[in-house]
Design a protein around this motif. Structure first.
Motif, short mmCIF file in Angstrom:
data_model
loop_
_atom_site.label_atom_id
_atom_site.label_comp_id
_atom_site.label_asym_id
_atom_site.label_seq_id
_atom_site.Cartn_x
_atom_site.Cartn_y
_atom_site.Cartn_z
N VAL A 43 39.03 49.06 38.59
CA VAL A 43 38.46 47.88 39.26
C VAL A 43 36.94 47.96 39.19
O VAL A 43 36.34 48.99 39.53
N HIS A 53 40.09 39.63 35.45
CA HIS A 53 38.69 39.87 35.12
C HIS A 53 38.04 40.94 35.98
O HIS A 53 36.92 41.38 35.69
N VAL A 54 38.70 41.40 37.06
CA VAL A 54 38.08 42.39 37.94
C VAL A 54 38.37 43.82 37.45
O VAL A 54 37.97 44.78 38.11
N THR A 61 36.57 42.78 45.37
CA THR A 61 38.02 43.00 45.29
C THR A 61 38.44 44.22 46.10
O THR A 61 39.42 44.17 46.85
N GLU A 116 40.36 44.99 30.72
CA GLU A 116 41.12 43.89 31.30
C GLU A 116 42.59 44.02 30.89
O GLU A 116 42.90 44.11 29.71
N ASP A 148 34.93 45.35 40.51
CA ASP A 148 34.41 44.30 41.38
C ASP A 148 34.44 44.77 42.83
O ASP A 148 35.51 45.03 43.39
#
Length: 288
Positions: free
Chosen positions: A34, A194-195, A39, A199, A36
């Protein structure tokens, strides 16, 4: 001046850490990291964990979610199968969250093979589970650690649907019933592709759960789960036929189903966990 809270990882930090470790994410181990911060903060917020919790995190990877859990004040026991990642995680936490480093314990192990964890009994499971083993890991930890009261895991979207499915749903199956034995399970949202880096080629979902007492019964969990496995092994068969091998004959299976109050031609996807318990009890009684 008060100490600043943990800094979380973004795309640049994740790629920098990976480059330092010469790490190429492994599809075999389901490694999608991850990148992000919003998130991981969302995951922690939805999980409801805080300073009173001891959290098991499986597959911490480069530490994105670990840092967010520490930010919430929790103690974290991170179980990591990749030796390089396990060795690097304390250093990453010391760099990005030095004031929280004493609340991290790293266990370099395969989560499916652990038989105990160090420290106080954990109260929660919060993890971005490796997608290829997410259900076995979840069920293993729920079995192994009765102190776990709640949790939130990120899994492949289809798996999230199955875990939270109710009887009668098209995706209701073995994971749904076995998870329901341990906990009240619910879908807690979706996560975009997208996080992650790299991907993934699948969508992700969040599953939240709260521990509840298992059904009161004289038969074992293993006996009930054997009925569940048999019922879904041949989904197109009615239970009378699906349970024939377990019961010893079609006639014995039908007798047990009638004793349990279940229509012999019903299918597994129509039954709740309590129905499977009654079938296991009837089968055990028939063999007594």
């Amino acid at each position: 001046m008060p100490a600043a809270g943990p800094r979380l990882l973004g795309p640049a930090e994740v790629r920098l850490l990976a480059a330092e470790l010469d790490l190429r994410p492994s599809k075999q181990r389901g490694q999608n990291f991850v990148i992000d911060a919003n998130t991981v903060r969302r995951i922690v917020r939805e999980s409801g964990v805080g300073p009173d919790d001891v959290v098991v995190e499986v597959g911490p990877g480069l530490g994105s979610l670990t840092l967010a859990l520490l930010e919430a004040g929790a103690r974290v026991v991170a179980v990591e199968v990749d030796d390089r990642l396990a060795a690097r995680l304390p250093e990453t936490v010391e760099h990005y969250a030095p004031e929280a480093a004493d609340r991290l314990t790293v266990v370099p192990a395969d989560a499916l093979r652990i038989t105990e964890l160090p420290g106080p009994p954990p109260t929660a499971l919060v993890a971005n589970l490796p997608y290829n083993v997410s259900v076995p890991v979840l069920l293993h930890l729920l079995t192994l650690l009765p102190s776990l009261e709640k949790g939130l895991v990120m899994v492949q979207a289809e798996v999230a649907d199955r875990l939270a499915a109710a009887p009668g749903s098209k995706v209701y199956g073995v994971p749904s019933v076995k998870a329901a034995w341990f906990a009240q399970v619910r879908r807690a949202g979706a996560v975009g592709r997208h996080v992650f880096w790299p991907e993934p080629n699948v969508d992700s979902g969040l599953v939240a759960w709260e521990r509840r007492d298992p059904p009161a019964t004289d038969v074992s969990r293993q006996q009930v789960f054997a009925v569940v496995d048999a019922a879904f092994a041949q989904r197109r068969k009615g239970l009378r036929g699906a349970l024939r091998g377990l019961a010893g004959s079609t006639e014995a299976a039908e007798a047990a189903l009638r004793t349990a109050g279940i229509e012999p031609l019903a299918r597994g996807e129509s039954l709740a966990v309590g129905d499977f318990v009654r079938i296991a009890e009837a089968l055990a009684g028939g063999r007594a």
